[in-house]
Design a protein around this motif. Structure first.
Motif, short mmCIF file in Angstrom:
data_model
loop_
_atom_site.label_atom_id
_atom_site.label_comp_id
_atom_site.label_asym_id
_atom_site.label_seq_id
_atom_site.Cartn_x
_atom_site.Cartn_y
_atom_site.Cartn_z
N ALA A 185 27.50 58.83 29.96
CA ALA A 185 28.69 59.50 30.48
C ALA A 185 29.92 58.88 29.82
CB ALA A 185 28.76 59.39 32.00
N GLN B 2 20.70 58.12 30.73
CA GLN B 2 21.75 59.13 30.62
C GLN B 2 23.04 58.43 30.21
OE1 GLN B 2 21.54 62.45 30.93
NE2 GLN B 2 19.37 62.36 31.40
N ASP C 288 27.87 58.78 40.37
CA ASP C 288 26.59 58.83 39.66
C ASP C 288 25.43 58.73 40.66
OD1 ASP C 288 28.06 58.92 37.33
OD2 ASP C 288 27.92 56.78 36.96
N ARG C 289 24.29 59.34 40.31
CA ARG C 289 23.14 59.40 41.22
C ARG C 289 21.84 59.12 40.48
NH1 ARG C 289 26.67 59.11 44.23
NH2 ARG C 289 27.45 60.56 45.76
N THR D 259 21.62 61.29 37.19
CA THR D 259 22.71 62.25 37.00
C THR D 259 24.02 61.47 36.94
OG1 THR D 259 21.49 63.88 38.29
CG2 THR D 259 23.82 64.33 37.89
N LEU D 260 24.68 61.52 35.79
CA LEU D 260 25.95 60.82 35.62
C LEU D 260 27.07 61.84 35.48
CD1 LEU D 260 24.98 58.05 33.03
CD2 LEU D 260 24.77 58.02 35.51
N SER D 261 28.22 61.51 36.02
CA SER D 261 29.40 62.36 35.89
C SER D 261 30.50 61.58 35.18
CB SER D 261 29.91 62.80 37.27
OG SER D 261 28.92 63.57 37.93
#
Length: 168
Positions: free
Chosen positions: A136, A134, A71-72, A43-45
């Protein structure tokens, strides 16, 4: 797999050859289960940074932050040893530096403006599954410090003068 076996008690020597040893049979079933691997979730922000300068360009190299901060992977902070990080090709070439630990460095003499960088993080450790990746976006805005303008007020004061003449 099914395995049948028989166990006999031969510990008692038989004096009577007609007496058979006591035996029991049993069955063992062996099941080979397929291992279940939990899929990797990345999961990227997006990241947004602002630098304010007093000139039309930055004067020194500035570290604005790390792309990994928000990020996770599998719900945990990104471990840079377990991922492949790459900066994606940009439409406008920039000389921004992203270090191996994710820190973004804006070089000196970068003109004011808005810069967009895209990056990708992929899982590097899971060989039994399809690679998970992913992307971002990093947005860096460099603005010039607007010094407030203090208005100058000037006034001219005119005074009226009068003279009185007396005749006697």
């Amino acid at each position: 797999y099914i395995l049948n076996y028989r166990i006999c008690d031969n510990s008692q020597p038989s004096k009577n050859k007609s007496q058979k040893p006591i035996c029991q049979t049993a069955t063992v079933t062996i099941a080979i289960l397929q291992s279940v691997t939990t899929p990797t979730t990345i999961t990227l922000s997006d990241d947004t940074y602002t630098i304010t300068t007093t000139d039309s360009t930055t004067t020194t190299a500035t570290t604005v932050g790390s792309v990994f901060t928000n990020d996770r992977m599998n719900g945990k902070p990104i471990d840079i040893q377990k991922v492949i990080f790459s900066l994606l090709p940009q439409s406008i070439p920039t000389s921004f530096i992203i270090t191996k630990d994710g820190n973004i460095i804006v070089p000196p003499q970068t003109p004011i403006g808005c810069y967009t960088l895209n990056y990708r993080i992929c899982d590097s450790k899971n060989k039994n599954q399809k690679t998970v990746c992913q992307t971002a976006t990093i947005t860096i805005t460099i603005t010039i410090l607007q010094t407030p303008v203090t208005p100058t007020v000037s006034a001219t004061v005119e005074t009226a003068t009068s003279s009185t003449t007396q005749n006697t």
